[in-house]
Write a protein that holds these residues in place. Structure first.
Motif, PDB file in Angstrom:
ATOM      1  N   ASN A 197       0.835  -1.200   0.000  1.00 50.95           N
ATOM      2  CA  ASN A 197       0.000   0.000   0.000  1.00 50.95           C
ATOM      3  C   ASN A 197       0.872   1.253   0.000  1.00 50.95           C
ATOM      4  N   LYS A 198       0.932   1.913  -1.143  1.00 51.43           N
ATOM      5  CA  LYS A 198       1.771   3.105  -1.270  1.00 51.43           C
ATOM      6  C   LYS A 198       1.249   4.243  -0.401  1.00 51.43           C
ATOM      7  N   SER A 199      -0.071   4.347  -0.274  1.00 49.10           N
ATOM      8  CA  SER A 199      -0.646   5.417   0.540  1.00 49.10           C
ATOM      9  C   SER A 199      -0.232   5.293   1.996  1.00 49.10           C
ATOM     10  N   ALA A 200      -0.089   4.066   2.497  1.00 50.28           N
ATOM     11  CA  ALA A 200       0.353   3.875   3.883  1.00 50.28           C
ATOM     12  C   ALA A 200       1.773   4.391   4.072  1.00 50.28           C
ATOM     13  N   ILE A 201       2.623   4.202   3.062  1.00 47.93           N
ATOM     14  CA  ILE A 201       3.996   4.703   3.135  1.00 47.93           C
ATOM     15  C   ILE A 201       3.996   6.224   3.092  1.00 47.93           C
ATOM     16  N   ARG A 202       3.189   6.794   2.202  1.00 44.55           N
ATOM     17  CA  ARG A 202       3.075   8.248   2.138  1.00 44.55           C
ATOM     18  C   ARG A 202       2.566   8.807   3.461  1.00 44.55           C
ATOM     19  N   GLY A 203       1.573   8.128   4.048  1.00 39.61           N
ATOM     20  CA  GLY A 203       1.027   8.574   5.323  1.00 39.61           C
ATOM     21  C   GLY A 203       2.050   8.528   6.442  1.00 39.61           C
ATOM     22  N   ALA A 204       2.852   7.467   6.467  1.00 39.81           N
ATOM     23  CA  ALA A 204       3.900   7.361   7.489  1.00 39.81           C
ATOM     24  C   ALA A 204       4.953   8.441   7.291  1.00 39.81           C
ATOM     25  N   THR A 205       5.252   8.783   6.042  1.00 38.25           N
ATOM     26  CA  THR A 205       6.197   9.864   5.757  1.00 38.25           C
ATOM     27  C   THR A 205       5.644  11.190   6.271  1.00 38.25           C
ATOM     28  N   TYR A 206       4.388  11.412   6.024  1.00 36.28           N
ATOM     29  CA  TYR A 206       3.701  12.606   6.531  1.00 36.28           C
ATOM     30  C   TYR A 206       3.770  12.658   8.054  1.00 36.28           C
ATOM     31  N   ASP A 207       3.559  11.507   8.713  1.00 41.81           N
ATOM     32  CA  ASP A 207       3.569  11.461  10.179  1.00 41.81           C
ATOM     33  C   ASP A 207       4.933  11.806  10.752  1.00 41.81           C
ATOM     34  N   LEU A 208       5.992  11.497  10.000  1.00 45.20           N
ATOM     35  CA  LEU A 208       7.342  11.768  10.473  1.00 45.20           C
ATOM     36  C   LEU A 208       7.790  13.206  10.220  1.00 45.20           C
ATOM     37  N   ALA A 209       6.993  13.935   9.453  1.00 45.39           N
ATOM     38  CA  ALA A 209       7.354  15.316   9.136  1.00 45.39           C
ATOM     39  C   ALA A 209       7.291  16.187  10.382  1.00 45.39           C
ATOM     40  N   GLU A 210       7.848  17.374  10.259  1.00 45.68           N
ATOM     41  CA  GLU A 210       7.897  18.302  11.386  1.00 45.68           C
ATOM     42  C   GLU A 210       6.504  18.517  11.975  1.00 45.68           C
ATOM     43  N   ASN A 211       6.412  18.559  13.282  1.00 48.62           N
ATOM     44  CA  ASN A 211       5.135  18.736  13.958  1.00 48.62           C
ATOM     45  C   ASN A 211       4.672  20.193  13.810  1.00 48.62           C
ATOM     46  N   ASP A 212       3.890  20.431  12.802  1.00 54.72           N
ATOM     47  CA  ASP A 212       3.401  21.775  12.485  1.00 54.72           C
ATOM     48  C   ASP A 212       1.902  21.835  12.763  1.00 54.72           C
ATOM     49  N   PRO A 213       1.464  22.672  13.715  1.00 56.18           N
ATOM     50  CA  PRO A 213       0.035  22.723  14.033  1.00 56.18           C
ATOM     51  C   PRO A 213      -0.819  23.176  12.858  1.00 56.18           C
ATOM     52  N   TRP A 214      -0.195  23.824  11.866  1.00 59.59           N
ATOM     53  CA  TRP A 214      -0.949  24.308  10.706  1.00 59.59           C
ATOM     54  C   TRP A 214      -0.835  23.352   9.516  1.00 59.59           C
ATOM     55  N   LYS A 215      -0.251  22.216   9.766  1.00 53.31           N
ATOM     56  CA  LYS A 215      -0.055  21.258   8.676  1.00 53.31           C
ATOM     57  C   LYS A 215      -1.403  20.765   8.149  1.00 53.31           C
ATOM     58  N   GLU A 216      -1.535  20.761   6.833  1.00 50.75           N
ATOM     59  CA  GLU A 216      -2.772  20.303   6.205  1.00 50.75           C
ATOM     60  C   GLU A 216      -3.009  18.825   6.520  1.00 50.75           C
ATOM     61  N   PRO A 217      -4.238  18.426   6.845  1.00 50.74           N
ATOM     62  CA  PRO A 217      -4.507  17.002   7.099  1.00 50.74           C
ATOM     63  C   PRO A 217      -4.104  16.141   5.901  1.00 50.74           C
ATOM     64  N   PHE A 218      -3.545  15.002   6.187  1.00 50.51           N
ATOM     65  CA  PHE A 218      -3.042  14.125   5.131  1.00 50.51           C
ATOM     66  C   PHE A 218      -4.136  13.785   4.127  1.00 50.51           C
ATOM     67  N   GLU A 219      -5.344  13.559   4.617  1.00 45.51           N
ATOM     68  CA  GLU A 219      -6.452  13.151   3.759  1.00 45.51           C
ATOM     69  C   GLU A 219      -6.822  14.229   2.754  1.00 45.51           C
ATOM     70  N   ASN A 220      -6.449  15.490   3.019  1.00 49.70           N
ATOM     71  CA  ASN A 220      -6.776  16.587   2.109  1.00 49.70           C
ATOM     72  C   ASN A 220      -5.704  16.826   1.053  1.00 49.70           C
ATOM     73  N   LEU A 221      -4.576  16.125   1.165  1.00 45.98           N
ATOM     74  CA  LEU A 221      -3.461  16.357   0.258  1.00 45.98           C
ATOM     75  C   LEU A 221      -3.671  15.616  -1.064  1.00 45.98           C
ATOM     76  N   PRO A 222      -3.085  16.109  -2.145  1.00 48.29           N
ATOM     77  CA  PRO A 222      -3.204  15.400  -3.435  1.00 48.29           C
ATOM     78  C   PRO A 222      -2.512  14.051  -3.396  1.00 48.29           C
ATOM     79  N   GLY A 223      -2.870  13.190  -4.333  1.00 47.23           N
ATOM     80  CA  GLY A 223      -2.367  11.825  -4.335  1.00 47.23           C
ATOM     81  C   GLY A 223      -0.868  11.700  -4.492  1.00 47.23           C
ATOM     82  N   HIS A 224      -0.218  12.728  -5.040  1.00 44.61           N
ATOM     83  CA  HIS A 224       1.230  12.655  -5.233  1.00 44.61           C
ATOM     84  C   HIS A 224       2.023  13.212  -4.050  1.00 44.61           C
ATOM     85  N   ALA A 225       1.324  13.727  -3.024  1.00 38.97           N
ATOM     86  CA  ALA A 225       2.022  14.333  -1.885  1.00 38.97           C
ATOM     87  C   ALA A 225       2.875  13.297  -1.167  1.00 38.97           C
TER      88      ALA A 225
END
Length: 247
Positions: A197-225
Motif C-alpha cells: 500500500n503506497k498510501s500507507a507509506i506516504r502517510g507514514a512519511t507525513y507522520d514523520l514530518a515536522e510537527n506543524d500545528p498548521w499542517k494540512e490534514p493528510f487526507e486533504n493532500l493530493p495523491g502525489h504528496a
C-alpha cells in the motif's frame, strides 16, 4: 526451484491443513490458502496470491535485503543461513497470523539462536493500511539498524511477503537510500510482483514530518504528496528514528 526469474521457492514437505479461522472473510472456504487469498484480494484489491503449500518464497531486493514469505519450519532458517547468509530476520506478523498457519514460532526462534541469527518482531495487522502506516517507523528503524550492522543479509517477511514486508523495504529505500517513493516502489515490485500500500507509506512519511500545528490534514493532500522529499526534509524525517528502540 524458481517461480519467477529472481524469486526463490523453498519446497515444503508439510501438507496444508484445512481448519477454519473466524477472522478470515471468505464463505465456505475449502482450504486455508484459498481463504487467505480471498481475504487478501478483497482487502488489498490486487491479483496476487500466496502459495503456502509450496513453501517459503523470497526475492533478493538488494545485496543486503531480502523480502519474502514466512519461514514455516526450522529447516527454512537453515536454508536462509546457508544459502543467503542471512544474519537478521524481521517478522511483521501478528500472533494471530502465526496461529492461523499453525507455525511453531518457538522452534524457529530457537533455530535462529542456534545459528546466531537475530530474530526481531514488529507486528502489523494484515490487510490494514492504518496499522501498517503506524507501524512503519519502528519496523524501518529495525531494518535500518540491522543493515547498518553489516553482519549479513536481512530477511523481512510477513505472511505472504506481498504487502507488509515489501512496504517496509520500500519505506526503507525511500527514507534512507536517497530515492523517491515511486522509484523505490517500482524497483521492488519489478523484482517481486506484489501489492504493498503506497498510501500507507506516504502517510507514514507525513507522520514523520515536522510537527506543524498548521499542517494540512493528510487526507486533504493530493495523491502525489510525500512521494518525494528534499534532503533537508529527509534529515528532519529521520530524526525521530534516533529515539526508537531497535527491536
Amino acid at each position: 526451484m524458481k517461480s519467477m526469474s529472481n524469486t526463490i521457492m523453498v519446497s515444503s514437505k508439510t501438507p496444508s491443513r484445512s481448519s477454519k479461522v473466524s477472522c478470515m472473510l471468505s464463505e465456505n472456504p475449502t482450504t486455508k490458502m484459498e481463504e487467505y487469498n480471498i481475504a487478501m484480494k478483497k482487502m488489498m484489491r490486487n491479483p496476487y496470491e500466496d502459495h503456502h503449500d509450496l513453501g517459503m518464497n523470497y526475492t533478493l531486493i538488494t545485496d543486503k535485503l531480502i523480502v519474502g514469505s514466512q519461514p514455516q519450519k526450522p529447516e527454512d532458517i537453515d536454508h536462509l543461513k546457508r544459502e543467503e547468509d542471512v544474519a537478521y530476520i524481521l517478522n511483521l506478523q501478528q500472533d494471530r497470523d502465526i496461529e492461523y498457519w499453525e507455525i511453531d514460532l518457538k522452534s524457529i526462534i530457537k533455530r535462529c539462536r542456534d545459528l546466531e541469527i537475530r530474530h526481531m518482531r514488529r507486528p502489523a495487522r494484515d490487510f490494514d493500511p492504518d496499522s501498517l502506516r503506524s507501524g512503519l517507523p519502528k519496523a524501518v528503524s529495525s531494518l535500518e539498524w540491522a543493515i547498518s550492522e553489516g553482519k549479513g543479509k536481512v530477511y523481512v517477511h510477513c505472511t505472504a511477503g506481498l504487502e507488509r514486508a515489501p512496504a517496509v523495504a520500500i519505506a526503507y529505500m525511500f527514507w534512507f537510500c536517497d530515492i523517491d517513493l515511486n522509484t523505490a516502489y517500482n524497483r521492488l515490485t519489478s523484482k517481486r510482483p506484489c501489492g504493498p500500500n503506497k498510501s500507507a507509506i506516504r502517510g507514514a512519511t507525513y507522520d514523520l514530518a515536522e510537527n506543524d500545528p498548521w499542517k494540512e490534514p493528510f487526507e486533504n493532500l493530493p495523491g502525489h504528496a510525500f512521494e518525494g522529499i528534499s534532503n533537508w526534509e529527509r534529515k528532519l524525517g529521520n530524526e525521530p528514528f534516533e529515539n526508537l528502540p531497535m527491536c
